[in-house]
Design a protein around this motif. Structure first.
Motif, mmCIF file in Angstrom:
data_model
loop_
_atom_site.group_PDB
_atom_site.id
_atom_site.type_symbol
_atom_site.label_atom_id
_atom_site.label_comp_id
_atom_site.label_asym_id
_atom_site.label_seq_id
_atom_site.Cartn_x
_atom_site.Cartn_y
_atom_site.Cartn_z
ATOM 1 N N LYS A 142 0.873 -1.174 0.000
ATOM 2 C CA LYS A 142 0.000 0.000 0.000
ATOM 3 C C LYS A 142 0.905 1.218 0.000
ATOM 4 N N ILE A 143 0.803 2.051 -1.013
ATOM 5 C CA ILE A 143 1.666 3.226 -1.140
ATOM 6 C C ILE A 143 0.787 4.474 -1.098
ATOM 7 N N LYS A 144 1.104 5.395 -0.203
ATOM 8 C CA LYS A 144 0.330 6.631 -0.088
ATOM 9 C C LYS A 144 0.670 7.583 -1.234
ATOM 10 N N VAL A 145 -0.345 7.992 -1.959
ATOM 11 C CA VAL A 145 -0.185 8.949 -3.055
ATOM 12 C C VAL A 145 -1.380 9.904 -3.013
ATOM 13 N N PHE A 146 -1.350 10.926 -3.855
ATOM 14 C CA PHE A 146 -2.473 11.850 -3.950
ATOM 15 C C PHE A 146 -2.962 11.900 -5.394
ATOM 16 N N ASN A 147 -4.292 11.819 -5.553
ATOM 17 C CA ASN A 147 -4.914 12.065 -6.850
ATOM 18 C C ASN A 147 -5.574 13.431 -6.733
ATOM 19 N N ALA A 148 -4.942 14.449 -7.327
ATOM 20 C CA ALA A 148 -5.306 15.844 -7.073
ATOM 21 C C ALA A 148 -5.198 16.063 -5.564
ATOM 22 N N LYS A 149 -6.282 16.470 -4.901
ATOM 23 C CA LYS A 149 -6.200 16.709 -3.452
ATOM 24 C C LYS A 149 -6.681 15.512 -2.639
ATOM 25 N N ASN B 164 -1.426 -3.150 -4.241
ATOM 26 C CA ASN B 164 -0.929 -4.242 -5.081
ATOM 27 C C ASN B 164 -1.431 -5.579 -4.554
ATOM 28 N N TYR B 165 -1.993 -6.364 -5.476
ATOM 29 C CA TYR B 165 -2.421 -7.725 -5.158
ATOM 30 C C TYR B 165 -1.719 -8.678 -6.113
ATOM 31 N N LYS B 166 -0.940 -9.591 -5.564
ATOM 32 C CA LYS B 166 -0.253 -10.587 -6.394
ATOM 33 C C LYS B 166 -1.127 -11.838 -6.442
ATOM 34 N N ILE B 167 -1.644 -12.125 -7.623
ATOM 35 C CA ILE B 167 -2.535 -13.272 -7.805
ATOM 36 C C ILE B 167 -1.709 -14.421 -8.385
ATOM 37 N N TYR B 168 -1.382 -15.385 -7.538
ATOM 38 C CA TYR B 168 -0.504 -16.490 -7.953
ATOM 39 C C TYR B 168 -1.304 -17.603 -8.608
ATOM 40 N N GLU B 169 -0.600 -18.426 -9.383
ATOM 41 C CA GLU B 169 -1.208 -19.663 -9.895
ATOM 42 C C GLU B 169 -1.191 -20.670 -8.759
ATOM 43 N N GLY B 170 -2.363 -21.215 -8.395
ATOM 44 C CA GLY B 170 -2.450 -22.067 -7.213
ATOM 45 C C GLY B 170 -2.427 -21.191 -5.980
#
Length: 385
Positions: free
Chosen positions: A357-364, A371-377
């Motif tokens: 989880k990375i803190k960023v700003f979209n405008a204000k 990020n979700y890593k969806i593995y095989e199995g």
């Protein structure tokens, strides 16, 4: 003879590290990270290169004087001392903007006005006439930054914000800023070495920025103008040499870049913007509902998208975000999935544990790039291999 000088690249919160990395890769010297900014050293050619090639910079400023100020009269006197006649041609125009972080100085517009008065008074006293103000296309755009009692006067080398690449002529209800899109892609580790999907592509900004990163295409080649093109020392031959050297570093891309959207009008806008960017050979957009889709490529898939946050679109957010998690889990194995949202309550309903989880700003809007890593199995099986 040393022709290098200090510059400052302004950026968004959370992008300082990736902007510093971009500058290092371009060949900048003396790189130092600040808050929403990175300072560096280079020559005039590098100033041109930085404006053309940096993906996560909003502006490139060239500081010309730093001094301490205690009141508006101090500001006026210090600005008046500078040799403005050498920078602004006869019949030239100017514009001034200011940012202020100070208990002493409260109003940025008044600071900009006081600076403008000092400049036009100085030129009147030297030449006998006052330059006009042109907020749109001035001969010289000046930036004033006051932090507590330290004032820096800079020349704005860029003009309009560098997120205005020139390819976007059509947008949707909640378009993503081009610099934000590029920064999210770089934060996600996108390097053009796998297939890519934006399952809610809107007007295509993330896809276009992803293609330019994959092919190492300078992001601002299509801009109509930079502010430095109106400077007295504008060197068109040097600019074209820099442009050609950047174009020689463009590379091929051997995977698929695909965008989905369930709105036909969004698909039409995306196709138009992709055509404007001359990237049709790399990007495919399809009228498709992500929640009814499944992964249709072999090997790893990199996914990045900007779903609705509930700010401008009326959607039942909890079930919408739950559906994102279900679709990823059931239909998108071997996928590195990233998206940005400011709806932190709805995010809890995705039903998957984020890897990052990375803190960023979209405008204000304070947001998270997740990020979700969806593995095989199962994930457990992944680590037992």
């Amino acid at each position: 003879m040393n022709d290098n000088f200090n510059m400052l690249a302004k950026t968004m919160f959370g992008f300082e590290d990736i902007l510093a990395k971009e500058l290092l890769q371009l060949g900048a010297m003396d790189i130092n990270k600040g808050v929403r900014s990175v300072s560096f050293v280079g020559d005039k050619g590098f100033m041109y290169k930085a404006n053309l090639a940096l993906r996560t910079a909003i502006k490139i400023l060239k500081p010309i004087k730093t001094f301490r100020v205690f009141n508006e009269d101090d500001l006026y006197k210090q600005v008046y001392k500078l040799d403005w006649a050498a920078l602004i041609p006869d019949n030239g125009t100017l514009a001034v903007d200011a940012t202020v972080n100070s208990n002493q100085f409260k109003h940025s517009k008044f600071i900009a006005l006081k600076t403008k008065d000092a400049i036009v008074d100085k030129i009147r006293d030297v030449r006998g006439n006052r330059p006009n103000i042109d907020l749109r296309y001035p001969s010289l755009k000046i930036n004033v930054h006051i932090d507590k009692q330290v004032c820096t006067i800079s020349l704005d080398t860029s003009g309009e914000s560098l997120h205005q690449r020139g390819y976007k002529t059509a947008t949707n209800i909640a378009p993503i800023n081009e610099v934000l899109a590029a920064g999210l892609l770089l934060l996600s580790g996108w390097d053009g070495k796998s297939n890519f999907l934006d399952p809610m592509c809107g007007s295509g900004t993330i896809l276009i920025e992803a293609a330019m990163i994959a092919c190492n295409i300078p992001p601002n080649l299509m801009r109509k103008e930079f502010a430095f093109e109106r400077w007295q020392d504008w060197d068109v031959d040097l600019f074209e040499t820099i442009e050609e050297s950047l174009l020689k570093k463009v590379r091929d891309f051997h995977y698929k870049l695909v965008g989905y959207d369930k709105s036909p009008s969004a698909i039409a806008k995306a196709k138009g913007n992709i055509a404007n960017a001359n990237l049709e050979e790399f990007i495919t957009v399809e009228h498709e509902d992500f929640f009814k889709s499944e992964k249709n490529t072999q090997g790893p898939l990199h996914m990045l998208f900007n779903p609705p946050y509930g700010e401008r679109l009326s959607i039942e957010m909890e079930s919408f975000y739950a559906a994102i998690g279900d679709t990823l889990k059931k239909s998108y194995t071997n996928t590195d999935a990233w998206f940005i949202t400011s709806n932190l309550d709805a995010l809890k309903h995705v039903g998957l544990r984020p890897s990052r989880k990375i803190k960023v700003f979209n405008a204000k809007l304070e947001s998270r790039l997740v990020n979700y890593k969806i593995y095989e199995g199962s994930k457990k099986a992944k680590y037992q291999d």
